[in-house]
Design a protein around this motif. Structure first.
Motif, mmCIF file in Angstrom:
data_model
loop_
_atom_site.group_PDB
_atom_site.id
_atom_site.type_symbol
_atom_site.label_atom_id
_atom_site.label_comp_id
_atom_site.label_asym_id
_atom_site.label_seq_id
_atom_site.Cartn_x
_atom_site.Cartn_y
_atom_site.Cartn_z
ATOM 1 N N ASP A 144 0.838 -1.193 0.000
ATOM 2 C CA ASP A 144 0.000 0.000 0.000
ATOM 3 C C ASP A 144 0.876 1.248 0.000
ATOM 4 O O ASP A 144 1.895 1.318 0.705
ATOM 5 C CB ASP A 144 -0.906 0.008 1.237
ATOM 6 C CG ASP A 144 -1.996 -1.055 1.168
ATOM 7 O OD1 ASP A 144 -2.289 -1.512 0.039
ATOM 8 O OD2 ASP A 144 -2.529 -1.427 2.222
ATOM 9 N N GLY A 145 0.478 2.235 -0.769
ATOM 10 C CA GLY A 145 1.220 3.483 -0.853
ATOM 11 C C GLY A 145 2.160 3.556 -2.033
ATOM 12 O O GLY A 145 2.597 4.644 -2.410
ATOM 13 N N THR A 201 -0.284 6.069 -10.366
ATOM 14 C CA THR A 201 -1.524 6.493 -11.012
ATOM 15 C C THR A 201 -1.220 7.001 -12.417
ATOM 16 O O THR A 201 -0.444 7.944 -12.586
ATOM 17 C CB THR A 201 -2.216 7.600 -10.203
ATOM 18 O OG1 THR A 201 -2.457 7.124 -8.875
ATOM 19 C CG2 THR A 201 -3.533 7.993 -10.850
ATOM 20 N N SER A 217 1.435 9.929 -11.377
ATOM 21 C CA SER A 217 1.679 10.471 -10.041
ATOM 22 C C SER A 217 1.997 9.318 -9.107
ATOM 23 O O SER A 217 1.545 8.186 -9.303
ATOM 24 C CB SER A 217 0.470 11.256 -9.534
ATOM 25 O OG SER A 217 -0.656 10.408 -9.382
ATOM 26 N N SER A 218 2.806 9.607 -8.094
ATOM 27 C CA SER A 218 3.256 8.562 -7.176
ATOM 28 C C SER A 218 3.720 9.201 -5.879
ATOM 29 O O SER A 218 4.166 10.354 -5.859
ATOM 30 C CB SER A 218 4.404 7.768 -7.809
ATOM 31 O OG SER A 218 4.988 6.887 -6.880
ATOM 32 N N ARG A 219 3.625 8.442 -4.795
ATOM 33 C CA ARG A 219 4.164 8.889 -3.509
ATOM 34 C C ARG A 219 5.550 8.307 -3.253
ATOM 35 O O ARG A 219 6.175 8.613 -2.236
ATOM 36 C CB ARG A 219 3.220 8.472 -2.376
ATOM 37 C CG ARG A 219 1.860 9.168 -2.393
ATOM 38 C CD ARG A 219 1.020 8.708 -1.215
ATOM 39 N NE ARG A 219 1.696 8.992 0.052
ATOM 40 C CZ ARG A 219 1.459 8.343 1.192
ATOM 41 N NH1 ARG A 219 0.578 7.352 1.210
ATOM 42 N NH2 ARG A 219 2.106 8.661 2.285
ATOM 43 N N GLY A 229 2.011 12.358 4.308
ATOM 44 C CA GLY A 229 0.651 12.838 4.115
ATOM 45 C C GLY A 229 0.043 12.291 2.839
ATOM 46 O O GLY A 229 0.330 11.183 2.402
ATOM 47 N N ASN A 230 -0.792 13.090 2.234
ATOM 48 C CA ASN A 230 -1.443 12.691 0.989
ATOM 49 C C ASN A 230 -0.798 13.324 -0.237
ATOM 50 O O ASN A 230 -1.348 13.262 -1.339
ATOM 51 C CB ASN A 230 -2.931 13.070 1.032
ATOM 52 C CG ASN A 230 -3.686 12.284 2.091
ATOM 53 O OD1 ASN A 230 -3.426 11.097 2.289
ATOM 54 N ND2 ASN A 230 -4.607 12.948 2.778
ATOM 55 N N ALA A 231 0.361 13.959 -0.034
ATOM 56 C CA ALA A 231 1.028 14.616 -1.156
ATOM 57 C C ALA A 231 1.537 13.579 -2.154
ATOM 58 O O ALA A 231 1.887 12.454 -1.788
ATOM 59 C CB ALA A 231 2.182 15.474 -0.653
ATOM 60 N N GLU A 232 1.567 13.953 -3.418
ATOM 61 C CA GLU A 232 2.079 13.089 -4.472
ATOM 62 C C GLU A 232 3.057 13.862 -5.341
ATOM 63 O O GLU A 232 2.947 15.079 -5.501
ATOM 64 C CB GLU A 232 0.936 12.571 -5.356
ATOM 65 C CG GLU A 232 0.046 11.547 -4.705
ATOM 66 C CD GLU A 232 -0.957 10.991 -5.703
ATOM 67 O OE1 GLU A 232 -1.223 9.781 -5.657
ATOM 68 O OE2 GLU A 232 -1.464 11.770 -6.535
#
Length: 470
Positions: free
Chosen positions: A267-268, A272, A298-300, A320-323
């Motif tokens: 996960d994570g 995308t 996009s990716s973390r 956080g939720n930043a990508e």
């Protein structure tokens, strides 16, 4: 060769010339005059043909004219075609029909192969007498030729043999596997994935050339499955696991249901494809056909972030939720490679801030140019963008690149853009010497990219920051 009043100016070979199957023949026409003088046709070099594996063929040449291909009129005994017909029970049956002699277009001096992969598949499936033309030896020869002529698959060094970026273990492949290999190379091009391999090779994360095996090709059951992905992503499935960062991390892709993951099947680590993008951002400057085959992602995933519970690895996720948003799949991979390389190696650099409109908006032009396929574009948050320009390739013994960091790309309210040049070039002189004196090759390459005004600000003014990265 002979002629007469009825056939002149046509000349005909009096006797058949017997050649071995697949034999090459170089030849040239000459006229012997009545006085014994010999006049050769005005061509540079010789004509060249290769005989067919079976049957007879004839040639029609014109004096002094070397066409882009040679027309070989071939006649095959007992030649038949297979036709598939739909029966009421929805079963397919094959039947043979006598086929008339036909003209086979054979590759010549200027265009080595005129038949596409689809043409070969159709001919193999419908014309039994032609199957010997496309067996393993012929396909292997075509694959070698395509690898040597495909744009971007080689890097040329001064006074050195070309460096091949991609190869196949073709001696261990059968006909079906060779057809798949030819498809991978010839369908759509290889420029973007070549840049990925080139950069990974420079950073010593993969050997050059990257050699694909039959096992790599079997990741796709057929050509349709391969073409279902955007081309660069499909190629990355084949090439990615050959890129090893040396710390236990390999560039792998995972299909987890409808979710695509990169590096780890956790996960994570999702990737995308075609995420929502800021209006007016650099993503929209790329032509639509390029975005379709090398789409934004996009990716973390990031390197240099210590995650709780995994202090033994710096591979992690943006908090956080930043990508991180990348202009393309290939830019994502190159961005990760450069981030890992910069963070895990000692690299010398020079940095300064330059007013964004300096030199007729030179920096803005570099930030928005779509011509440089070796660039990497990263959007950390909505307004912040960073772009890397590779200055070197695999033909050079060091890695160097320019990084532009724009803290306010969309609104253009921030007056300055950060300009950095980074390199692993072996230093000349002591630590007290100026950057351009210690790293002359990098400086020369950077001056060309930045232009004289920006380069003078970076290299010739005392307020710039220099030093090694940690």
């Amino acid at each position: 060769m002979t002629t007469d009043q009825q056939t002149f100016p046509q000349w005909t070979l009096a006797e058949e010339l017997v050649l071995a199957a697949g034999e090459k023949l170089e030849y040239k026409y000459a006229i012997r005059r009545s006085d014994g003088h010999i006049e050769w046709e005005p061509l540079e070099g010789n004509r060249l043909i290769r005989s067919l594996p079976t049957g007879q063929f004839s040639l029609d040449d014109s004096w002094g004219v070397l066409p882009p291909f040679t027309l070989m009129k071939a006649k095959f005994p007992h030649c038949s075609t297979s036709h598939r017909q739909q029966q009421p029970q929805q079963q397919q049956h094959s039947q043979n029909q006598e086929q008339h002699p036909f003209t086979y277009i054979f590759a010549g001096r200027c265009s080595f192969y005129l038949l596409s992969v689809d043409d070969i598949l159709r001919l193999r499936g419908t014309c039994t007498c032609l199957r010997d033309l496309f067996e393993a030896p012929q396909l292997r020869q075509r694959l070698i030729h395509s690898l040597s002529t495909q744009a971007g698959l080689q890097r040329v060094a001064s006074r050195q043999p070309p460096i091949q970026l991609l190869a196949f273990d073709d001696e261990q492949m059968d006909v079906a596997e060779l057809l798949a290999a030819v498809c991978v190379i010839e369908v759509g091009g290889s420029a973007e994935i070549s840049d990925v391999i080139d950069l990974a090779g420079q950073c010593k994360y993969c050997p050059l050339p990257v050699t694909l095996t039959a096992a790599d090709l079997y990741q796709y059951p057929n050509k349709t499955a391969y073409l279902a992905y955007p081309r660069v992503l499909a190629q990355l499935w084949l090439v990615g696991h050959h890129i090893n960062f040396g710390d236990g991390m390999i560039l792998r892709l995972f299909q987890h249901g409808n979710v695509l993951r990169a590096f780890r099947d956790d996960d994570g680590f999702e990737l995308t494809i075609n995420p929502d993008l800021p209006t007016g951002s650099i993503y929209h400057l790329y032509p639509q056909d390029r975005r379709e085959q090398d789409p934004p992602v996009s990716s973390r995933v990031d390197y240099g972030i210590i995650q709780s519970g995994s202090a033994d690895s710096e591979w992690g996720l943006v908090p956080g939720n930043a990508e991180l948003r990348y202009v393309s799949v290939s830019s994502f991979v190159k961005g990760v490679i450069l981030t890992h390389f910069r963070t895990s190696h000692q690299i010398d650099f020079i940095n300064t801030a330059v007013a964004r409109h300096t030199a007729n908006d030179r920096l803005h032009t570099l930030m928005t140019s779509v011509e440089r396929c070796t660039t990497t574009v990263t959007f950390g948050v909505l307004l912040v963008s960073s772009r890397d320009f590779a200055l070197t390739d695999a033909s050079q013994p060091f890695v160097a690149w320019i990084q532009l960091h724009d803290p306010d790309y969309l609104s253009l309210l921030q007056p300055y853009i950060s300009v950095s040049v980074l390199a692993t070039e072996a230093a000349v002189g002591g630590m007290s010497a100026a950057f351009e004196d210690r790293f002359p090759m990098t400086t020369r390459l950077a001056r060309v990219m930045l232009g004289p005004v920006i380069a003078a600000i970076l290299f010739d003014r005392p307020h710039t920051l220099t030093g090694p990265t940690v």
